[in-house]
Design an enzyme around this catalytic site. Structure first.
Site, PDB file in Angstrom:
ATOM      1  N   GLY A 169       0.841  -1.190   0.000  1.00  0.00           N
ATOM      2  CA  GLY A 169       0.000   0.000   0.000  1.00  0.00           C
ATOM      3  C   GLY A 169       0.880   1.244   0.000  1.00  0.00           C
ATOM      4  N   GLY A 170       0.312   2.313   0.525  1.00  0.00           N
ATOM      5  CA  GLY A 170       1.041   3.585   0.566  1.00  0.00           C
ATOM      6  C   GLY A 170       2.341   3.483   1.334  1.00  0.00           C
ATOM      7  N   GLY A 404      25.229  11.361 -29.743  1.00  0.00           N
ATOM      8  CA  GLY A 404      24.777  12.060 -28.536  1.00  0.00           C
ATOM      9  C   GLY A 404      25.285  11.386 -27.279  1.00  0.00           C
ATOM     10  N   ALA A 405      25.475  10.081 -27.358  1.00  0.00           N
ATOM     11  CA  ALA A 405      25.929   9.351 -26.172  1.00  0.00           C
ATOM     12  C   ALA A 405      27.337   9.803 -25.762  1.00  0.00           C
ATOM     13  CB  ALA A 405      25.895   7.853 -26.434  1.00  0.00           C
TER      14      ALA A 405
END
Ligand code: HXC
Length: 510
Positions: A169-170, A404-405
């Site tokens: 859960g939370g 770009g790498a």
């Protein structure tokens, strides 16, 4: 006086028994240690100082007024790991399932506040049935108080979570906001909604282990940073990790004695790169040969293996390592590897840990799944993380640094302090074949011409010297002397001071 002392002892013994021998036996039967046994293993012997042993909850609903165990299901305090201070909380599953009440949460908050104020890490040992159902919104309020402190502590003190039982859960969101999450195989799980709810809503049938066990979170979701066989191993590994980290963001990481010659020459590295540029090799070999005593602490070993992240020491000082791994997906960058490395780079930068980047990257992984999954934004995370980092940055390009790498992987242009290349480095917009097919499209039908163009391209760009001529590479180094060069580079950067312009905070592409 004697009576009072006897009463204290009695109360202490009662509190130490948690939920009682039967529940302790049940905990052991599941292969789990108790909350106190875990603290004993985590901390230096005899160093634990407990807070709030007698705190009990204030709930009067559902008969809870008759069930008020001392300590309220969590043991909190501080102690030392190899002599260095840490705060710790350890949820006691034998007491009301380790569930979180208002007072349970306040105990955790108290040590978190002290940890932030006094500048020491917080280690949370999680084993809990979640919000105490009998308390309703009070329990939820307690969780939110913990969350708020997780956020305030982020980047101020290291926060480490170990999941050693249920975490659902939370409740998962507190560990999720800490720096590292470790899980114990087979006895721990984390999920937002459990198998029953999943079945009702999506009709999927899945076990708790499949949905949120250690394997799922270290291999698929990357929620967790490491999975260990049992409680003992997990706690020993946390101790090892803490040794690499500073206590807070105002302190440098610890310097350990080292027994490894910083100038150690590794001739085997001269032949690490295979003749065939498409053949992989194991980047971990380089990492181990550079590190003091070959010691490397890997983070997220089982996720996005095309990038390696972890800690080593050089001349006894902690260094964060980010390295492309040619053995997996040719070491390309993709969504998962970019996210993994970006978070690691940001952790290092928060805590003044210098970064060594080892580059062999053919570029970003092409494909619809990558583009649809938002590789643009995820790749930008790593670019952003490197660019904003002000810690010492030393980069070694061993082979490919394409497109770009090349820019992303701690290039000179992103304020790399020392950018070295091996003579085998190839720094170019792309590989020779791809480049030739684009710029000599007219000759595509003629194999001889294409081969000649590719050779030309290789001769021109498949080396580190074009970049070195421009000063984008500071020096072309011999592979065998990488440890010496890198160690000296970091040594020269010990007093580095670099500040980014004032801002409230940046807006990293999330
Ligand atoms: C109160 C709890 C409890 C809880 C367990 N116990 N969870 N008491 N509140 N949340 C108690 C049980 O009643 C039991 O008490 C003891 O702990 C041990 O639990 P068992 O069920 O016997 O153990 P086990 O079979 O191992 O099952 C463990 C479990 C199960 C899977 C965790 O207890 C369970 O499903 N609990 C409820 C989980 C849950 O729904 N929690 C709320 C989640 S939502 P006795 O006296 O019989 O030994 C949540 C929201 C947080 O947490 C929101 C934050 C924003």
């Amino acid at each position: 006086m004697k009576d009072i002392l006897a009463e204290l002892n009695e109360r202490r013994n009662d509190a130490r028994l948690g939920g009682g021998q039967k529940r302790i036996d049940a905990q052991h039967a599941r292969g789990k240690l108790t909350a106190r046994e875990r603290i004993e293993l985590l901390l230096d012997e005899g160093s634990f100082e407990e807070f709030d042993m007698f705190v009990s909850h204030r709930c009067t609903d559902f008969g809870m007024e008759n069930n008020k165990p001392a300590g309220d299901g969590v043991i909190t305090g501080w102690g030392t790991i190899n002599g260095r201070q840490v705060y710790v909380f350890s949820q006691d599953f034998t007491v009301l399932g380790g569930s979180v009440s208002d007072t349970h949460a306040m105990k955790i908050c108290k040590i978190m506040d002290m940890a932030i104020q006094n500048g020491a890490p917080v280690i949370g040992l999680n084993d809990s049935g979640g919000a105490r159902i009998q308390e309703g919104v009070d329990a939820l309020a307690g969780y939110a108080e913990i969350f708020q402190r997780n956020i305030m502590a982020s980047g101020v003190i290291p926060q480490i979570s170990v999941i050693m039982g249920p975490c659902a859960g939370g409740a998962v969101y507190s560990p999720a906001m800490t720096d590292f999450i470790f899980m114990v195989k087979d006895t721990s799980y984390m999920f937002v909604t459990g198998p029953d709810v999943v079945k009702t809503v999506t009709n999927e049938v899945v076990t708790a282990e499949e949905l949120g066990g250690a394997s799922t979170h270290t291999k698929k979701s990357s929620v967790a940073d490491g999975a260990f066989e049992n409680d003992v191993e997990a706690l020993a590994e946390v101790r090892r990790l803490v040794d690499f980290l500073p206590l807070n963001n105002r302190e440098k990481p610890p310097v350990r004695p080292f027994f490894d010659e910083p100038g150690r020459i590794e001739t085997s590295l001269d032949t690490l790169i295979p003749e065939n540029p498409n053949q992989p090799y194991d980047m971990k070999e380089l990492i181990h040969k550079v590190a003091d005593e070959g010691d490397f602490y890997e983070i997220q070993q089982d996720f996005a293996g095309n990038i390696i992240t972890g800690f080593m020491r050089l001349e006894g000082q902690t260094v964060g390592v980010v390295a492309n791994q040619p053995m997996v997906l040719a070491g390309c960058l993709d969504i998962d590897s970019s996210r993994k490395a970006a978070r690691f780079v940001r952790f290092c930068d928060c805590f003044e840990i210098p970064i060594l980047t080892l580059v062999d990257v053919p570029g970003f992984l092409p494909g619809t799944s990558q583009e649809y999954g938002g590789v643009i934004k995820h790749g930008a995370k790593l670019l952003f993380a490197y660019g904003e980092a002000t810690v010492p940055k030393v980069t070694v390009i061993t082979r490919k640094a394409y497109g770009g790498a090349y820019d992303v992987m701690a290039s000179k242009h992103l304020r790399g302090d020392f950018n070295y290349a091996w003579p085998t480095a190839e720094i170019a917009v792309m590989g020779a074949k791809g480049a030739t097919e684009i710029i000599h499209r007219a000759d595509l039908g003629e194999a001889d011409k294409i081969a000649a163009h590719a050779k030309d391209y290789e001769d021109r760009f498949a080396n580190p010297f074009v970049a070195a001529e421009r000063g984008f590479i500071d020096e072309v180094i011999q592979p065998k002397s990488t440890r010496r060069r890198v160690a000296r580079a970091f040594a020269s950067l010990r007093n580095k001071k670099l500040e980014n312009p004032w801002k409230k905070h940046d807006n990293i592409p999330l």
